[in-house]
Motif scaffolding. Sequence first.
Motif, PDB file in Angstrom:
ATOM      1  N   GLY A  19       0.841  -1.190   0.000  1.00 24.16           N
ATOM      2  CA  GLY A  19       0.000   0.000   0.000  1.00 24.16           C
ATOM      3  C   GLY A  19       0.876   1.239   0.000  1.00 24.16           C
ATOM      4  N   ALA A  20       0.246   2.364   0.210  1.00 25.86           N
ATOM      5  CA  ALA A  20       0.935   3.650   0.067  1.00 25.86           C
ATOM      6  C   ALA A  20       2.196   3.757   0.922  1.00 25.86           C
ATOM      7  N   GLY A  21       2.229   3.033   2.047  1.00 25.63           N
ATOM      8  CA  GLY A  21       3.390   3.129   2.951  1.00 25.63           C
ATOM      9  C   GLY A  21       4.693   2.696   2.309  1.00 25.63           C
ATOM     10  N   ALA A  24       5.982   5.677   0.553  1.00 25.50           N
ATOM     11  CA  ALA A  24       6.197   6.873   1.383  1.00 25.50           C
ATOM     12  C   ALA A  24       7.695   7.204   1.448  1.00 25.50           C
ATOM     13  N   GLU A  25       8.529   6.163   1.501  1.00 25.98           N
ATOM     14  CA  GLU A  25       9.976   6.396   1.593  1.00 25.98           C
ATOM     15  C   GLU A  25      10.573   6.837   0.251  1.00 25.98           C
ATOM     16  N   SER A  26       9.741   6.885  -0.777  1.00 27.27           N
ATOM     17  CA  SER A  26      10.160   7.462  -2.069  1.00 27.27           C
ATOM     18  C   SER A  26       9.621   8.875  -2.212  1.00 27.27           C
ATOM     19  N   THR A  30       1.147   9.285   1.652  1.00 29.59           N
ATOM     20  CA  THR A  30       0.121   8.262   1.876  1.00 29.59           C
ATOM     21  C   THR A  30      -1.251   8.953   1.811  1.00 29.59           C
ATOM     22  N   PHE A  31      -2.311   8.191   1.981  1.00 30.15           N
ATOM     23  CA  PHE A  31      -3.656   8.763   1.844  1.00 30.15           C
ATOM     24  C   PHE A  31      -4.229   9.219   3.173  1.00 30.15           C
ATOM     25  N   ARG A  32      -4.019   8.375   4.213  1.00 27.87           N
ATOM     26  CA  ARG A  32      -4.652   8.656   5.501  1.00 27.87           C
ATOM     27  C   ARG A  32      -3.608   9.086   6.526  1.00 27.87           C
ATOM     28  N   GLY A  33      -4.087   9.574   7.671  1.00 32.44           N
ATOM     29  CA  GLY A  33      -3.156  10.021   8.693  1.00 32.44           C
ATOM     30  C   GLY A  33      -2.788  11.467   8.453  1.00 32.44           C
ATOM     31  N   LEU A  37      -2.862  12.485   1.695  1.00 27.37           N
ATOM     32  CA  LEU A  37      -3.444  13.173   0.531  1.00 27.37           C
ATOM     33  C   LEU A  37      -4.895  13.565   0.751  1.00 27.37           C
ATOM     34  N   TRP A  38      -5.660  12.683   1.440  1.00 27.37           N
ATOM     35  CA  TRP A  38      -7.095  12.969   1.602  1.00 27.37           C
ATOM     36  C   TRP A  38      -7.347  14.103   2.595  1.00 27.37           C
ATOM     37  N   ASP A  39      -6.292  14.572   3.286  1.00 33.71           N
ATOM     38  CA  ASP A  39      -6.421  15.774   4.124  1.00 33.71           C
ATOM     39  C   ASP A  39      -6.516  17.014   3.242  1.00 33.71           C
ATOM     40  N   LEU A 113      -4.310  -3.432  -8.230  1.00 37.77           N
ATOM     41  CA  LEU A 113      -5.741  -3.502  -7.892  1.00 37.77           C
ATOM     42  C   LEU A 113      -6.488  -2.210  -8.177  1.00 37.77           C
ATOM     43  N   HIS A 114      -5.827  -1.066  -7.939  1.00 40.20           N
ATOM     44  CA  HIS A 114      -6.535   0.216  -8.033  1.00 40.20           C
ATOM     45  C   HIS A 114      -6.161   1.028  -9.272  1.00 40.20           C
ATOM     46  N   GLY A 115      -5.596   0.336 -10.263  1.00 41.83           N
ATOM     47  CA  GLY A 115      -5.290   1.016 -11.518  1.00 41.83           C
ATOM     48  C   GLY A 115      -3.853   1.510 -11.570  1.00 41.83           C
ATOM     49  N   GLY A 185       2.878  -1.573   4.425  1.00 42.54           N
ATOM     50  CA  GLY A 185       2.440  -0.184   4.275  1.00 42.54           C
ATOM     51  C   GLY A 185       1.031   0.025   3.792  1.00 42.54           C
ATOM     52  N   THR A 186       0.095  -0.709   4.370  1.00 39.12           N
ATOM     53  CA  THR A 186      -1.315  -0.411   4.067  1.00 39.12           C
ATOM     54  C   THR A 186      -2.107  -0.396   5.363  1.00 39.12           C
ATOM     55  N   SER A 187      -3.015   0.569   5.454  1.00 37.69           N
ATOM     56  CA  SER A 187      -3.833   0.675   6.673  1.00 37.69           C
ATOM     57  C   SER A 187      -4.956  -0.356   6.673  1.00 37.69           C
ATOM     58  N   LEU A 188      -5.119  -1.090   5.576  1.00 40.65           N
ATOM     59  CA  LEU A 188      -6.175  -2.105   5.432  1.00 40.65           C
ATOM     60  C   LEU A 188      -7.556  -1.516   5.745  1.00 40.65           C
ATOM     61  N   ILE A 209       4.609  -5.397   7.743  1.00 44.12           N
ATOM     62  CA  ILE A 209       5.609  -4.336   7.962  1.00 44.12           C
ATOM     63  C   ILE A 209       4.897  -2.992   7.930  1.00 44.12           C
ATOM     64  N   ASP A 210       4.918  -2.294   9.056  1.00 41.70           N
ATOM     65  CA  ASP A 210       4.265  -0.977   9.129  1.00 41.70           C
ATOM     66  C   ASP A 210       4.720  -0.323  10.435  1.00 41.70           C
ATOM     67  N   PRO A 211       5.074   0.951  10.397  1.00 39.58           N
ATOM     68  CA  PRO A 211       5.524   1.596  11.651  1.00 39.58           C
ATOM     69  C   PRO A 211       4.360   1.868  12.605  1.00 39.58           C
ATOM     70  N   ASN A 212       3.132   1.788  12.090  1.00 33.74           N
ATOM     71  CA  ASN A 212       1.957   2.045  12.939  1.00 33.74           C
ATOM     72  C   ASN A 212       1.149   0.763  13.113  1.00 33.74           C
ATOM     73  N   ASP A 213       0.226   0.810  14.084  1.00 29.00           N
ATOM     74  CA  ASP A 213      -0.618  -0.367  14.318  1.00 29.00           C
ATOM     75  C   ASP A 213      -1.609  -0.535  13.172  1.00 29.00           C
ATOM     76  N   GLY A 228       9.584   0.922   9.372  1.00 28.14           N
ATOM     77  CA  GLY A 228       9.397   1.379   7.993  1.00 28.14           C
ATOM     78  C   GLY A 228       9.620   0.250   6.989  1.00 28.14           C
ATOM     79  N   ALA A 229       9.166   0.498   5.765  1.00 31.91           N
ATOM     80  CA  ALA A 229       9.185  -0.535   4.730  1.00 31.91           C
ATOM     81  C   ALA A 229      10.602  -1.033   4.412  1.00 31.91           C
ATOM     82  N   SER A 230      11.543  -0.121   4.265  1.00 36.56           N
ATOM     83  CA  SER A 230      12.895  -0.551   3.861  1.00 36.56           C
ATOM     84  C   SER A 230      13.565  -1.351   4.968  1.00 36.56           C
TER      85      SER A 230
HETATM   86  N1  APR Z   1       6.828   2.185   5.753  1.00 40.46           N
HETATM   87  C1  APR Z   1       5.767   1.326   5.813  1.00 40.46           C
HETATM   88  N2  APR Z   1       4.519   1.734   6.060  1.00 40.46           N
HETATM   89  C2  APR Z   1       4.316   3.040   6.244  1.00 40.46           C
HETATM   90  C3  APR Z   1       5.347   3.986   6.194  1.00 40.46           C
HETATM   91  C4  APR Z   1       6.666   3.500   5.935  1.00 40.46           C
HETATM   92  N3  APR Z   1       7.726   4.304   5.880  1.00 40.46           N
HETATM   93  N4  APR Z   1       4.819   5.212   6.414  1.00 40.46           N
HETATM   94  C5  APR Z   1       3.507   5.040   6.604  1.00 40.46           C
HETATM   95  N5  APR Z   1       3.191   3.733   6.510  1.00 40.46           N
HETATM   96  C6  APR Z   1       1.888   3.073   6.649  1.00 40.46           C
HETATM   97  C7  APR Z   1       0.874   3.781   7.534  1.00 40.46           C
HETATM   98  O1  APR Z   1       1.102   3.488   8.908  1.00 40.46           O
HETATM   99  C8  APR Z   1      -0.429   3.194   7.038  1.00 40.46           C
HETATM  100  O2  APR Z   1      -0.745   1.987   7.715  1.00 40.46           O
HETATM  101  O3  APR Z   1       1.273   3.018   5.384  1.00 40.46           O
HETATM  102  C9  APR Z   1      -0.126   2.881   5.546  1.00 40.46           C
HETATM  103  C10 APR Z   1      -0.775   3.836   4.581  1.00 40.46           C
HETATM  104  O4  APR Z   1      -2.169   3.724   4.682  1.00 40.46           O
HETATM  105  P1  APR Z   1      -3.139   4.498   3.681  1.00 40.46           P
HETATM  106  O5  APR Z   1      -2.706   5.914   3.553  1.00 40.46           O
HETATM  107  O6  APR Z   1      -4.515   4.240   4.141  1.00 40.46           O
HETATM  108  O7  APR Z   1      -2.855   3.816   2.266  1.00 40.46           O
HETATM  109  P2  APR Z   1      -3.416   2.457   1.676  1.00 40.46           P
HETATM  110  O8  APR Z   1      -3.698   1.466   2.733  1.00 40.46           O
HETATM  111  O9  APR Z   1      -2.494   2.052   0.583  1.00 40.46           O
HETATM  112  O10 APR Z   1      -4.790   2.954   1.049  1.00 40.46           O
HETATM  113  C11 APR Z   1      -5.571   2.031   0.344  1.00 40.46           C
HETATM  114  O11 APR Z   1      -7.161   3.704  -0.236  1.00 40.46           O
HETATM  115  O12 APR Z   1      -7.361   5.908  -0.736  1.00 40.46           O
HETATM  116  C12 APR Z   1      -7.432   4.649  -1.267  1.00 40.46           C
HETATM  117  O13 APR Z   1      -7.143   3.873  -3.435  1.00 40.46           O
HETATM  118  C13 APR Z   1      -6.432   4.433  -2.370  1.00 40.46           C
HETATM  119  O14 APR Z   1      -5.000   2.541  -2.782  1.00 40.46           O
HETATM  120  C14 APR Z   1      -5.474   3.434  -1.782  1.00 40.46           C
HETATM  121  C15 APR Z   1      -6.326   2.704  -0.757  1.00 40.46           C
END
Ligand code: APR
Length: 244
Positions: A19-21, A24-26, A30-33, A37-39, A113-115, A185-188, A209-213, A228-230
């Motif tokens: 996922g976006a996480g 993030a290191e590039s 990310t989208f949430r938090g 982006l969604w902010d 999955l999302h294009g 790196g996805t908030s699921l 692998i994710d720095p957050n719960d 972090g992912a790396s």
């Molecule tokens: N390494 C790993 N994970 C990280 C890092 C990092 N350095 N930094 C942040 N994260 C984690 C966050 O803790 C969070 O759990 O990445 C996750 C990002 O979550 P979202 O922003 O919700 O992204 P994602 O889960 O990919 O979103 C899913 O939602 O908005 C739609 O279509 C969009 O594909 C996206 C989908």
Amino acid sequence: MLLSMLFFRIMKKIAVLSGAGISAESGIATFRGSGGLWDSYPVEQVATPEGFRANPSLVLEFYNKRRKELACAEPNEAHKLVAELEKDFDVVVITQNVDDLHERAGSTNIIHLHGELMKVCSSVQPQNCMYVCKLPSYDSNIAIGDLAGDGSQLRPFIVWFGEAVPLIEDAISALRDIDVFIIIGTSLNVYPAAGLVNYIPHGTPVYLIDPNDVPVHNLSNLQVLKMGASEGMQKLSNELLKME
Ligand code: APR
């Protein structure tokens, strides 16, 4: 005549759900938090069919900007380590990301999955592959009046909220006989992608692998790398090579 035998090594199969996480290191937000982006961009305005109907220029501009950001981004260590797994394992990357950083890192079996940000399609039949085109460069801007092959307005080849996710069945099939599942790196938060965890064969080792719960339940063999992912991929790659 010598009877020769070929021995094929059966590679273990790994599925990676990213996922976006991971990006993030590039430098891709990310989208949430906080700072997500969604902010800054109301999701219903820029990532729904209704938003596109209401203000197509705003939506096209949003994705034109995302493409320019992608031009400046490079795959990071995590993308590269995921790609390197292919040396020793049969790997499928299931990504929710629309960037092309997994490809640029060298992964060859990717389900987007999302294009994909670098593709555009018909706004009337978005999933009709006859009208899906790859853009020539990261600064290709899509404007009102740019038409797809069926004469409709071009739109980004992105699965918006409220739209079907056609590749989810391919992703589910890819999980059928895996030996290891890695979540990076996805908030699921977003379905059906988040529901893929329900298709992991029982007992399969899962690494998250994710720095957050991240809320994952009902996984009998889960190991969380809260980092972090790396850093997480570095630790995990060494682990995985031991089980090869
Ligand atoms: N390494 C790993 N994970 C990280 C890092 C990092 N350095 N930094 C942040 N994260 C984690 C966050 O803790 C969070 O759990 O990445 C996750 C990002 O979550 P979202 O922003 O919700 O992204 P994602 O889960 O990919 O979103 C899913 O939602 O908005 C739609 O279509 C969009 O594909 C996206 C989908």
